[in-house]
Design an enzyme around this catalytic site. Structure first.
Site, mmCIF file in Angstrom:
data_model
loop_
_atom_site.group_PDB
_atom_site.id
_atom_site.type_symbol
_atom_site.label_atom_id
_atom_site.label_comp_id
_atom_site.label_asym_id
_atom_site.label_seq_id
_atom_site.Cartn_x
_atom_site.Cartn_y
_atom_site.Cartn_z
ATOM 1 N N ASP A 36 34.013 84.353 21.778
ATOM 2 C CA ASP A 36 34.744 83.773 22.913
ATOM 3 C C ASP A 36 36.217 84.132 22.953
ATOM 4 O O ASP A 36 36.888 83.864 23.947
ATOM 5 C CB ASP A 36 34.618 82.233 22.872
ATOM 6 C CG ASP A 36 33.206 81.777 23.167
ATOM 7 O OD1 ASP A 36 32.626 82.304 24.116
ATOM 8 O OD2 ASP A 36 32.689 80.915 22.440
ATOM 9 N N HIS A 70 33.200 80.116 12.957
ATOM 10 C CA HIS A 70 31.789 80.153 13.344
ATOM 11 C C HIS A 70 30.948 79.572 12.219
ATOM 12 O O HIS A 70 31.263 79.767 11.048
ATOM 13 C CB HIS A 70 31.351 81.603 13.612
ATOM 14 C CG HIS A 70 30.086 81.670 14.393
ATOM 15 N ND1 HIS A 70 28.854 81.588 13.805
ATOM 16 C CD2 HIS A 70 29.876 81.753 15.724
ATOM 17 C CE1 HIS A 70 27.933 81.641 14.749
ATOM 18 N NE2 HIS A 70 28.520 81.730 15.914
HETATM 19 N N1 ACO Z 1 40.741 76.112 13.836
HETATM 20 C C1 ACO Z 1 41.207 75.493 12.733
HETATM 21 N N2 ACO Z 1 40.421 75.121 11.689
HETATM 22 C C2 ACO Z 1 39.108 75.392 11.791
HETATM 23 C C3 ACO Z 1 38.558 76.040 12.913
HETATM 24 C C4 ACO Z 1 39.428 76.418 13.958
HETATM 25 N N3 ACO Z 1 38.962 77.029 15.057
HETATM 26 N N4 ACO Z 1 37.233 76.177 12.737
HETATM 27 C C5 ACO Z 1 36.954 75.632 11.546
HETATM 28 N N5 ACO Z 1 38.086 75.158 10.958
HETATM 29 C C6 ACO Z 1 38.216 74.536 9.630
HETATM 30 C C7 ACO Z 1 37.695 73.105 9.630
HETATM 31 O O1 ACO Z 1 38.716 72.190 9.943
HETATM 32 C C8 ACO Z 1 37.188 72.969 8.218
HETATM 33 O O2 ACO Z 1 38.315 72.776 7.385
HETATM 34 P P1 ACO Z 1 38.207 71.828 6.057
HETATM 35 O O3 ACO Z 1 37.242 72.547 5.154
HETATM 36 O O4 ACO Z 1 39.596 71.750 5.542
HETATM 37 O O5 ACO Z 1 37.669 70.508 6.549
HETATM 38 C C9 ACO Z 1 36.624 74.349 7.898
HETATM 39 O O6 ACO Z 1 37.355 75.267 8.743
HETATM 40 C C10 ACO Z 1 35.129 74.484 8.184
HETATM 41 O O7 ACO Z 1 34.914 74.108 9.539
HETATM 42 P P2 ACO Z 1 33.654 73.294 10.064
HETATM 43 O O8 ACO Z 1 34.076 72.419 11.186
HETATM 44 O O9 ACO Z 1 32.941 72.669 8.906
HETATM 45 O O10 ACO Z 1 32.765 74.469 10.608
HETATM 46 P P3 ACO Z 1 31.491 74.331 11.522
HETATM 47 O O11 ACO Z 1 30.569 75.398 11.096
HETATM 48 O O12 ACO Z 1 30.950 72.941 11.515
HETATM 49 O O13 ACO Z 1 32.047 74.590 13.008
HETATM 50 C C11 ACO Z 1 32.837 75.770 14.911
HETATM 51 C C12 ACO Z 1 31.997 75.840 13.618
HETATM 52 C C13 ACO Z 1 32.364 74.578 15.744
HETATM 53 C C14 ACO Z 1 32.591 77.038 15.701
HETATM 54 C C15 ACO Z 1 34.331 75.619 14.536
HETATM 55 O O14 ACO Z 1 34.747 76.759 13.811
HETATM 56 C C16 ACO Z 1 35.228 75.406 15.765
HETATM 57 O O15 ACO Z 1 35.383 74.267 16.212
HETATM 58 N N6 ACO Z 1 35.802 76.513 16.355
HETATM 59 C C17 ACO Z 1 36.590 76.392 17.564
HETATM 60 C C18 ACO Z 1 35.687 76.326 18.790
HETATM 61 C C19 ACO Z 1 35.005 77.656 19.093
HETATM 62 O O16 ACO Z 1 35.632 78.694 19.132
HETATM 63 N N7 ACO Z 1 33.695 77.575 19.360
HETATM 64 C C20 ACO Z 1 32.892 78.735 19.724
HETATM 65 C C21 ACO Z 1 31.965 79.094 18.611
HETATM 66 S S1 ACO Z 1 31.043 80.562 18.998
HETATM 67 C C22 ACO Z 1 29.903 80.026 20.110
HETATM 68 O O17 ACO Z 1 29.413 78.930 20.111
HETATM 69 C C23 ACO Z 1 29.541 80.968 21.110
#
Ligand code: ACO
Length: 434
Positions: A368, A311
């Site tokens: 979720d 998140h």
């Molecule tokens: N699985 C694996 N790795 C992840 C995940 C994940 N679900 N989420 C984040 N990471 C990693 C990224 O690859 C990144 O790694 P790095 O530092 O080596 O590059 C690090 O964690 C930070 O992630 P960001 O993408 O910079 O985080 P951001 O805040 O931009 O994205 C998001 C947040 C979109 C929710 C992301 O965690 C994700 O894609 N999760 C999966 C989709 C999801 O569950 N979405 C629902 C969110 S809750 C909602 O909207 C109701």
């Protein structure tokens, strides 16, 4: 609206000059550097893709402390609201700022009931959608269509007109959501009933058919109320920011909410609840272990992410996920359902939480992760999951749209960019190109 206090100065040393900027503080001691004069003073802009460090407004609606895992609507803890309130009480709280008294709630419920039907001409719209059209596509189109059937709010609207418009939207969107589903499965639409509560009505419009009994049980009603409350607001998330962005251009409430619905559809946002079930089903059907999924999620060369994990704001366990997990276990137990996906989800959670990759990045289950399993047990098809999220998020979107409307600092949303395309090129007539 309460504005933040000025509590000091920050200095930017740029191009041989020192520029002072005010430091602001909100009621929960969150600090921000006021950069509004940055470009005017320095000629430079701030660069912040995804707006992770950018405050776009003052807001009194929702407070989140992502490090401590705290979520409060209008000051009330999500844990208290989820256990003690109905969704409509919480909707009232978000829109009006205070919890309703019994008489305010009764009046509001009557208003919702009175405005739950949609114009009969609108029902014809449903017929032209192809079979299996995604209900999110239908819902967003229907909500923007409301603006051609019902009056909009304007600056001279009274409190009563506001109540009426909001009640109309809350109530009709539930009807539209259920009709979208009935359309997608080719069953007759079920009209709302004044004898049922908001949630009972939704369940009945979704699942009643003239050829089978549908019993609205207290366990389903409780679970549905809880799910909607958990989704009711989450400050400046992608869809709420979209509602505000569209609203900032002066678009009407219905158009702004329809845009929010479209933003919510994305799998990185509200669409994640559907994506979680697809992922769990894949693990179940393919017999691939959860280790393989965790391995893939960690692989920088694989675009796969663990859906329902991570998140932007929470760097601790999402408080909504904790409530959703308990509610999921409760629903499955009470309905006597054994869903293998719950076991897979719990195993996946445990593996990820003990894995250094997820630990270092503070990646926890988000709201979720468990909601899809609950909705599945309640009988909802997968393509309705995000629609239910949208129904839940509606009062939050409305509260933010109204807040924006009255914000003294309001300006049209319009970020800038750092241009990296070609510099000026001489124009070449078509016969000389090649
Ligand atoms: N699985 C694996 N790795 C992840 C995940 C994940 N679900 N989420 C984040 N990471 C990693 C990224 O690859 C990144 O790694 P790095 O530092 O080596 O590059 C690090 O964690 C930070 O992630 P960001 O993408 O910079 O985080 P951001 O805040 O931009 O994205 C998001 C947040 C979109 C929710 C992301 O965690 C994700 O894609 N999760 C999966 C989709 C999801 O569950 N979405 C629902 C969110 S809750 C909602 O909207 C109701």
């Amino acid at each position: 609206m309460e504005l933040s206090k000025k509590v000091g100065k920050a200095e930017l040393n740029y191009d041989g000059k020192v520029y002072p900027f005010d430091v602001m503080e909100g009621t929960e001691k969150e600090r921000a550097i006021d950069m509004r004069a940055l470009r005017k003073e320095t000629g430079a802009i701030s660069f912040d893709p995804g707006y992770a460090n950018t405050g776009s407004c003052h807001s009194e609606v929702t407070f989140i402390d992502g490090e401590k895992g705290i979520l409060r609507y209008r000051g009330y803890a999500i844990e208290d609201l989820a256990v003690n309130c109905t969704f409509i009480e919480v909707a009232y709280l978000l829109v009006h700022g205070t919890l309703p008294t019994q008489s305010q709630l009764s009046k509001y419920s009557r208003l919702l009931n009175r405005h739950s039907l949609i114009h009969e001409d609108m029902r014809n719209f449903f017929e032209n959608y192809p079979e299996h059209a995604h209900p999110m596509a239908i819902l967003s189109a229907m909500v923007v269509s409301l603006s051609s059937f019902y009056p909009e709010l304007d600056s001279s609207s009274s409190e009563e007109e506001l109540d009426l418009t909001v009640a109309r939207l809350l109530s009709k969107m539930r009807t539209l959501a259920a009709f979208s589903y009935k359309q997608s499965v080719g069953e007759p639409h079920v009209y709302p009933s004044s004898k049922l509560t908001y949630v009972e009505n939704f369940l009945n419009m979704m699942f009643y058919t003239p050829v089978a009994n549908y019993e609205i049980t207290p366990v389903l009603v409780r679970a549905m109320n809880k799910l909607l409350i958990l989704h009711a607001d989450h400050e400046q998330n992608c869809s709420t920011s979209t509602v505000r962005m569209v609203g900032s251009a002066g678009a009407n409430l219905y158009a702004s909410i329809a845009a929010g619905i479209c933003a919510l559809w994305g799998p990185l946002h509200g669409g994640a609840n559907q994506a979680v079930i697809e992922m769990l089903e894949y693990i179940h059907k393919e017999g691939s272990g959860v280790e393989e999924m965790v391995k893939r999620a960690k692989d920088p060369d694989d675009s796969f992410r663990l859906m329902g994990f991570g998140h932007r704001v929470y760097k601790a366990y999402d408080p909504r996920a904790r409530i959703a997990k308990t509610s999921c276990e409760e629903v499955l137990n009470q309905l006597g359902i054994e869903d293998p996906l719950l076991g897979i989800a719990m195993e996946l959670e445990e593996k990820a939480l003990n894995d250094p990759y997820f630990k270092e990045r503070n990646l926890y289950p988000n709201v979720d992760f468990y909601t899809g399993i609950t909705l599945r047990a309640m009988g909802f098809p997968m393509n309705m999951f995000t629609v239910i999220f949208a129904l839940g998020r509606l009062p939050g979107w409305v509260a933010h749209w109204l807040e924006l409307k009255n914000d003294p600092d309001k300006r049209i949303g319009r970020p800038r960019q750092v241009y990296t395309g070609p510099v000026h090129r001489e124009f070449v007539p078509i016969e000389k190109r090649g």
